[in-house]
Design an enzyme around this catalytic site. Structure first.
Site, PDB file in Angstrom:
ATOM      1  N   GLU A 172      -4.677   7.926   1.296  1.00 17.92           N
ATOM      2  CA  GLU A 172      -5.763   7.445   0.587  1.00 17.92           C
ATOM      3  C   GLU A 172      -6.196   7.441  -0.755  1.00 17.92           C
ATOM      4  O   GLU A 172      -5.956   8.640  -1.512  1.00 17.92           O
ATOM      5  CB  GLU A 172      -6.917   7.335   1.380  1.00 17.92           C
ATOM      6  CG  GLU A 172      -8.667   8.609   1.115  1.00 17.92           C
ATOM      7  CD  GLU A 172      -7.754   9.852   0.951  1.00 17.92           C
ATOM      8  OE1 GLU A 172      -8.197  10.625   0.443  1.00 17.92           O
ATOM      9  OE2 GLU A 172      -6.747  10.006   2.206  1.00 17.92           O
TER      10      GLU A 172
ATOM     11  N   SER B  19     -11.319  19.548 -13.313  1.00 15.29           N
ATOM     12  CA  SER B  19     -10.673  19.501 -12.378  1.00 15.29           C
ATOM     13  C   SER B  19      -9.835  17.829 -12.361  1.00 15.29           C
ATOM     14  O   SER B  19      -8.741  17.788 -12.460  1.00 15.29           O
ATOM     15  CB  SER B  19     -11.968  18.451 -11.311  1.00 15.29           C
ATOM     16  OG  SER B  19     -12.068  16.918 -11.794  1.00 15.29           O
TER      17      SER B  19
ATOM     18  N   LYS C 296      -5.754  17.705  -8.048  1.00 15.32           N
ATOM     19  CA  LYS C 296      -5.230  16.764  -6.467  1.00 15.32           C
ATOM     20  C   LYS C 296      -3.913  17.495  -5.819  1.00 15.32           C
ATOM     21  O   LYS C 296      -3.489  18.086  -4.997  1.00 15.32           O
ATOM     22  CB  LYS C 296      -5.127  15.508  -6.550  1.00 15.32           C
ATOM     23  CG  LYS C 296      -6.458  14.854  -6.420  1.00 15.32           C
ATOM     24  CD  LYS C 296      -7.298  15.586  -6.007  1.00 15.32           C
ATOM     25  CE  LYS C 296      -8.643  14.774  -5.971  1.00 15.32           C
ATOM     26  NZ  LYS C 296      -9.680  14.100  -4.355  1.00 15.32           N
TER      27      LYS C 296
END
Length: 394
Positions: free
Chosen positions: A113, A379, A91
């Site tokens: 969010e 991830s 991210k």
């Protein structure tokens, strides 16, 4: 809207994408698109972005040959170690880019969010880095099961806003964040976390995440002298998967996206938008949505908070329709087992989201051969999930 080479219409991927938003947000999206396109072509912006990826995030992330997992499945498997990034997930690649864009646009604060909390943590981290106030919307159920990330966001100075909604998960957080942005877009940038939402977010987030695949392509050629045969990544909204896939689109490489089958592919029990959804509109984009016959969005479920979302990024939907990608779903039970398996075999604790991709490779053992060369995108790291896994399994 700008035209993307992979789309048939500006802002679209085949029949998916677009800007299905209130008129009040169209000017904000147009402003964002213009700023992004200008920044993307600016050498100074790109130099700063890649400098921070190198010096702050710690890129390039390693491509690790996983010998014991490879032995288990009968093919050579590499792990793209996005879990080793600063903040522990992919991210941060996107929030660095959007944070720099917010400063370039003169925005005075940012908002986001989050589901699993990794996007929220990454946004709060960049806000601290750049000296910007930050608000993060998070479903109350995700606040409960991701308490460590809630603490990290608050420690970083962000205001975490719990959202009740219908299920208290990622969809509710997205809905509330989009509503809040409508009232403050002139001074605030909404740092969207995935390749979903209205244009330009699917293209912009993809371009900030494509560093994953660009690195992996170079790394696998250096290590093996050939391209992989299969790429495997989990898919909720789908940013980590697009990030890995995008560098290989023109190659003879199978792209496998792994959705969350949850408790089974019955209504309200899963988050498999492509495997068990239908064409619809959610959060500003036309895509595959988990909905009933009347178009009402149904509750989604996954043991992985970051996959607990009832839609998917429009480019993934187009990959499915065109046959460029293969999309499958694995259950909570399979993901929990894969979480433990990778930990025991390789000493790497994956995020529950990433464990879905590992589970799919384990399930493919009978079809893999000695000639296969597989890359799994890890991830995120699993620290955030250990308490929840313990609760569910012990």
């Amino acid at each position: 809207m700008a035209h993307d080479a992979t789309t048939s219409r500006p802002g679209y991927f085949g029949r998916f994408g677009g800007q299905y938003v209130p008129a009040t947000l169209l000017s904000a999206l147009d402003e964002l698109e213009a700023a992004f396109l200008d920044a993307r072509d600016d050498p100074e912006f790109n130099e700063e972005y890649h400098r921070l990826l190198r010096d702050y995030v710690g890129r390039p992330s390693p491509l690790y040959p996983a010998p014991r997992l490879s032995e288990r499945v009968g093919a050579k498997v590499y792990l793209k170690r996005e879990d080793l990034n600063h903040t522990g997930a992919h991210k941060i690649n996107n929030t660095i880019g959007q944070g720099l864009l917010a400063k370039r646009m003169g925005k005075r604060r940012i908002m986001a969010e989050t589901g699993a909390g990794q996007h929220g943590v990454a946004t709060a981290t960049v806000a601290a880095l750049l000296g910007l106030p930050c608000q993060v919307y998070m479903g109350v159920e995700d606040v409960r099961r991701q308490r460590l990330n809630v603490y990290r966001m608050r420690l970083l100075g962000a205001e975490v806003i719990p959202v009740e909604g219908t299920s208290g998960t990622l969809k509710d957080a997205c809905d509330e964040a989009m509503r809040a942005w409508m009232g403050q877009y002139e001074e605030t940038l909404y740092v969207f976390g995935s390749v979903a939402g209205p244009h330009p977010y699917p293209t912009m987030v993809r371009d900030f995440q494509r560093v994953i695949g660009d690195e992996a392509r170079r790394q696998i050629l250096d290590a093996e002298g050939r391209l992989p045969t299969k790429l495997v990544a989990c898919v909720g909204g789908g940013s980590n998967a697009i990030g890995l896939f995008y560098a290989f689109l023109e190659d003879d490489v199978e792209l496998i996206g792994v959705e969350a089958a949850g408790l089974g592919l019955q209504p309200g029990q899963h988050s498999a938008s492509i495997c068990a959804g239908t064409f619809g509109v959610l959060d500003g984009a036309a895509t595959y949505v988990i909905q009933d016959e009347d178009g009402q969005v149904l509750p989604a479920h996954s043991v992985a908070a970051g996959l607990d979302y009832p839609a998917v990024g429009p480019q993934h939907a187009d990959f499915h329709d065109s046959g460029r990608g293969r999309y499958v779903a694995v259950t909570d039970e399979q993901a929990l087992e894969a979480f433990r398996t990778l930990t025991e075999l390789e000493g790497i604790i994956p995020a529950l989201e990433s464990a879905h991709a590992v589970a799919q490779v384990l399930a493919m053992a009978d079809e893999l051969t000695d000639d296969d060369l597989v890359i799994i995108n890890i991830s995120g790291r699993g620290d955030k999930d250990c308490e929840e896994v313990q609760r569910l399994t012990e």
